[in-house]
Scaffold this active site. Structure first.
Site, PDB file in Angstrom:
ATOM      1  N   GLU A 148       2.084 111.846   6.701  1.00 21.75           N
ATOM      2  CA  GLU A 148       2.496 110.962   7.777  1.00 21.75           C
ATOM      3  C   GLU A 148       2.885 109.616   7.171  1.00 21.75           C
ATOM      4  O   GLU A 148       2.194 109.105   6.289  1.00 21.75           O
ATOM      5  CB  GLU A 148       1.366 110.759   8.785  1.00 21.75           C
TER       6      GLU A 148
ATOM      7  N   LYS B 239       3.707 112.464  15.191  1.00 25.40           N
ATOM      8  CA  LYS B 239       3.600 112.572  13.718  1.00 25.40           C
ATOM      9  C   LYS B 239       2.530 113.567  13.291  1.00 25.40           C
ATOM     10  O   LYS B 239       2.771 114.426  12.434  1.00 25.40           O
ATOM     11  CB  LYS B 239       3.275 111.199  13.103  1.00 25.40           C
ATOM     12  N   THR B 240       1.343 113.446  13.874  1.00 22.02           N
ATOM     13  CA  THR B 240       0.223 114.279  13.437  1.00 22.02           C
ATOM     14  C   THR B 240       0.479 115.752  13.744  1.00 22.02           C
ATOM     15  O   THR B 240       0.207 116.631  12.918  1.00 22.02           O
ATOM     16  CB  THR B 240      -1.077 113.809  14.111  1.00 22.02           C
TER      17      THR B 240
END
Length: 464
Positions: A166, A122-123
């Site tokens: 996110e 995600k990051t």
């Protein structure tokens, strides 16, 4: 554009646990919007110091008196409900927001909301999209759960219609968000206590998010796993725009000709039936090609030029503690040190594969700190399988992340099981013991992998 309040008096928001990466992103976003911000945490950090510099008032303890000037209080799932600030807020009838509710509140007026969720990546994907869009001069807003080396802060509030965020699946709080575009990087077993330890519940939660009415733009789902395929089948009749990406040529968007050359990752892609060649990325590993593929596909669909996307990929220098590489002399021996946040067997395997590609035929010393007893219990055998592949393994005591001890699911239990199939396995209780053990074991030209999501990051400070 005023995102939250149209009055001339700016609200004051108080964050319980403001030093956390997600909460601090929200706090930075608020400060950039001109709102008053205060917060509390149990210890100071680089993040709390940065917040103070930006104008936040930080308390290093939790106390009811800290809410005197606050208009609303924000908390996370990690907070216990007996927190004195939370209790005071409830008693006074103040507005109280879960972190995800507050995120939804902050971004609701943006017309192009891009959410990235999934078990891993995600990051990196969020940061890549923010970097590409910034290079394209779209001036995007973003809130990121990590520190990207290319970005000044891990949150930025602009008046652009674009915001990239996110979305957290760990507590299913992403269901509080209304977004337009969605990327689901992968669907692996993690945080399964949230989903009653049932894979069907996890997939259903992702499907519920993906089929919301607000999602009218892109839906990209990654990885070639059975879980991802089940998710696609579940939502495709409701959202026919869903597209599958990865390395499989049967996917809608796929990468091919992947190779590592001179510390660069090089690959081609097939997009809408067209071969597009020569993408270059500084981040190693097939998992990062998949992360880049998601960002490329979304940005192409948003009409960002191919030239800008390629240039942005080559200039992207990664995320703090996502395969950070240091060349160093340790105990009079030249070594390569990799600092990595991975704490799930899939992430560990991806990092190990990237190390093998980047440093072929080198001896690997793997220092790993288990994170959460529940994760270790749920994936015990998978951890044994992936940890057994390094030449030397040093296990640190478990970072509990506020969880109670679970019998049979600690680092020492992993150690005992691993010793049955690995002769070079060691157990240490502390950062200091890990450093001593490394001094005893390393040889010239070793690769040292320091990995985990807890306080093992402090070991790097002892090594370099």
């Amino acid at each position: 554009m005023n995102i939250i309040n149209t009055s001339h008096i700016k609200p004051h928001y108080h964050f319980i646990g403001i030093g956390g990466i997600g909460m601090s992103a929200l706090a930075i976003f608020c400060l950039q919007k001109g709102y008053s911000v205060s917060g509390s945490d149990v210890q100071s950090s680089e993040i709390t110091e940065k917040l103070i510099q930006l104008g936040a008032k930080i308390h290093i303890e939790h106390h009811a008196d800290h809410l005197i000037h606050a208009d609303a209080v924000i908390y996370t799932s990690a907070m216990t409900k007996d927190n004195p600030e939370y209790q005071q807020a409830i008693a006074k009838g103040m507005k109280v927001y879960h972190r995800a509710e507050f995120l939804a509140f902050l971004i609701k007026n943006y017309s192009e909301i891009i959410a990235i969720t999934g078990t891993h990546g995600k990051t990196t994907i969020t940061s890549l999209i923010a970097h590409i869009m910034s290079e394209a001069e779209l001036n995007p807003s973003y809130l990121i759960g990590g520190i990207a080396h290319n970005l000044k802060y891990h949150a930025y509030a602009s008046n652009s219609p674009f915001v990239t965020i996110e979305a957290d699946e760990s507590d299913a709080s992403f269901l509080k968000l209304n977004v337009k575009h969605l990327i689901i990087s992968n669907v692996d077993l993690d945080h399964m206590q949230t989903y009653d330890h049932k894979i069907d519940e996890l997939i259903n939660s992702f499907a519920q998010f993906a089929t919301r009415d607000t999602i009218s733009g892109e839906i990209l789902i990654g990885s070639d796993t059975e879980n991802a395929k089940r998710l696609i089948n579940k939502i495709s009749f409701i959202k026919p725009q869903v597209r599958h990406y990865g390395f499989n040529p049967n996917m809608d968007i796929y990468a091919l000709n992947y190779r590592q050359l001179n510390q660069q990752t090089i690959f081609d892609i097939c997009y809408q039936g067209q071969l597009i060649q020569d993408f270059r990325l500084r981040l190693p590993g097939k998992h990062n090609v998949e992360n880049a593929l998601a960002a490329i596909a979304l940005c192409l669909k948003l009409n960002i030029s191919l030239g800008i996307i390629k240039k942005a990929l080559t200039s992207f220098t990664g995320i703090y503690r996502r395969f950070d590489h240091y060349e160093h002399t340790l105990n009079h021996k030249q070594v390569d040190i990799i600092d990595d946040y991975g704490h799930h067997p899939v992430e560990i395997n991806s990092t190990l594969e990237a190390i093998e590609k980047r440093f072929p035929n080198r001896r690997l010393v793997h220092v790993y700190q288990p994170h959460r007893y529940t994760r270790t219990r749920d994936l015990f055998d998978d951890f044994i399988d992936c940890l057994a592949t390094a030449d030397i393994v040093i296990l640190m005591s478990t970072y509990a992340a506020s969880e109670a001890t679970i019998e049979g699911a600690g680092a020492h239990d992993l150690f005992n099981a691993l010793c049955k199939k690995h002769k070079q396995c060691f157990y240490v209780e502390s950062i200091e013991e890990a450093k001593v053990k490394l001094d005893q074991l390393i040889t010239e030209n070793d690769v040292i992998l320091v990995q985990g999501a807890g306080d093992i990051a402090k070991l790097i400070e002892h090594l370099i």
